[in-house]
Write an enzyme that holds these catalytic residues in place. Structure first.
Site, PDB file in Angstrom:
ATOM      1  N   ASP A 210       1.209  -1.009  -0.027  1.00 43.51           N
ATOM      2  CA  ASP A 210      -0.593   0.043   0.237  1.00 43.51           C
ATOM      3  C   ASP A 210       1.149   1.686   0.141  1.00 43.51           C
ATOM      4  O   ASP A 210       1.302   1.380   1.302  1.00 43.51           O
ATOM      5  CB  ASP A 210      -0.371   0.065   1.180  1.00 43.51           C
ATOM      6  CG  ASP A 210      -2.029  -0.929   0.965  1.00 43.51           C
ATOM      7  OD1 ASP A 210      -1.175  -1.962   0.519  1.00 43.51           O
ATOM      8  OD2 ASP A 210      -3.176  -1.181   2.272  1.00 43.51           O
TER       9      ASP A 210
ATOM     10  N   LYS B 182      -6.788   3.952  -2.705  1.00 43.18           N
ATOM     11  CA  LYS B 182      -7.273   3.297  -1.640  1.00 43.18           C
ATOM     12  C   LYS B 182      -7.461   4.761  -0.929  1.00 43.18           C
ATOM     13  O   LYS B 182      -7.037   5.828  -1.815  1.00 43.18           O
ATOM     14  CB  LYS B 182      -6.240   3.008  -0.535  1.00 43.18           C
ATOM     15  CG  LYS B 182      -6.355   2.438   0.942  1.00 43.18           C
ATOM     16  CD  LYS B 182      -4.892   2.040   1.385  1.00 43.18           C
ATOM     17  CE  LYS B 182      -5.236   2.500   2.617  1.00 43.18           C
ATOM     18  NZ  LYS B 182      -3.937   1.134   3.273  1.00 43.18           N
TER      19      LYS B 182
ATOM     20  N   LYS C 213     -10.532   0.212  -2.385  1.00 43.46           N
ATOM     21  CA  LYS C 213     -10.421  -0.130  -0.552  1.00 43.46           C
ATOM     22  C   LYS C 213     -10.567   1.484   0.075  1.00 43.46           C
ATOM     23  O   LYS C 213      -9.948   2.549   0.199  1.00 43.46           O
ATOM     24  CB  LYS C 213      -8.785  -0.785  -0.797  1.00 43.46           C
ATOM     25  CG  LYS C 213      -8.461  -0.484   1.094  1.00 43.46           C
ATOM     26  CD  LYS C 213      -7.099  -1.274   1.828  1.00 43.46           C
ATOM     27  CE  LYS C 213      -6.867  -0.984   3.168  1.00 43.46           C
ATOM     28  NZ  LYS C 213      -5.346  -1.767   3.060  1.00 43.46           N
TER      29      LYS C 213
END
Length: 228
Positions: A91, A153, A182
């Site tokens: 991430d 995300k 996400k």
């Protein structure tokens, strides 16, 4: 929604600065017990966690976290080291300053550089929605789609706010085919988790969902197989 469907979308997360190995090991055990998508943990614990889990749960870690404004070379190195230590998912945080000044090509190229390192491993791109305008969020949907990254995300959880329903709706409208979503930061109930999923989130970055499930189990309620 069946609770197991929620657990399977959770990146069970502990990224606090003061996290200890004992705490990381506990969330690894919990992730294995509840069969979450991954554990998302600080880079310094990736090797320990990967050795401990032995493939029972995917290890996810963060790159350029939480501010995103280190150099691309630093992010590339962090990514290579994380993968060498056993991370299966990365991430990354974008350089928000580059986006703000309109240097979108640099933002794109940095994401592409990290995806090239990740190869078949999952790369999620944290854009820190609470710091962006709607136009910037839409632009990042375009950039992430073009980059070849796997997910967009919402948040690090370390800025002024986390995921919102409106942001997930926006992502779902503007990301291209193949890009997943996400939601992360501030997801604190099963009801919220289900709503984020209904709006288009494939992953949820949270620690609270498994904590709630554990509390129910300790109180005598089953932790899977039940609707709520």
């Amino acid at each position: 929604m069946d609770r197991r469907e929620i657990y399977q979308r959770v990146d069970h997360t502990l990224l606090k600065q003061y996290a200890t190995w004992e705490e990381i090991r506990q969330i690894c055990d919990d992730a294995a017990a509840y069969q979450t998508a991954s554990v998302c943990i600080p880079p310094c614990y990736v090797k320990q966690a990967a050795d401990y889990l032995q493939g029972r749960v995917t290890v996810c870690t963060v790159v350029g976290f939480p501010n995103g404004n280190c150099t691309t070379g630093t992010k590339v190195y962090e990514t290579k080291e994380a993968i060498a230590n056993g991370a299966g998912e990365i991430d990354m945080v974008i350089n928000i300053g580059w986006l703000k000044e309109g240097n979108t090509q640099a933002v794109l190229e940095e994401i592409q550089a990290l995806k090239a390192v990740c190869g078949e491993r999952v790369l999620k791109v944290i854009i820190e929605t609470c710091l962006l305008t709607e136009a910037e969020k839409i632009e990042m949907c375009r950039i992430v789609t073009q980059s070849g990254a796997d997910y967009i995300k919402t948040s690090t959880g370390f800025s002024t706010a986390g995921a919102t329903f409106a942001d997930i709706e926006l992502f779902a409208k503007y990301v291209g085919p193949g890009v997943k979503i996400k939601a992360a930061g501030g997801i604190s109930s099963f009801e919220d988790a289900e709503r984020f999923i209904q709006l288009g989130a494939s992953r949820l970055g949270t620690s609270r969902i498994i904590q709630l499930a554990k509390a129910e189990t300790e109180a005598g309620a089953p932790h899977s197989g039940n609707d709520y």
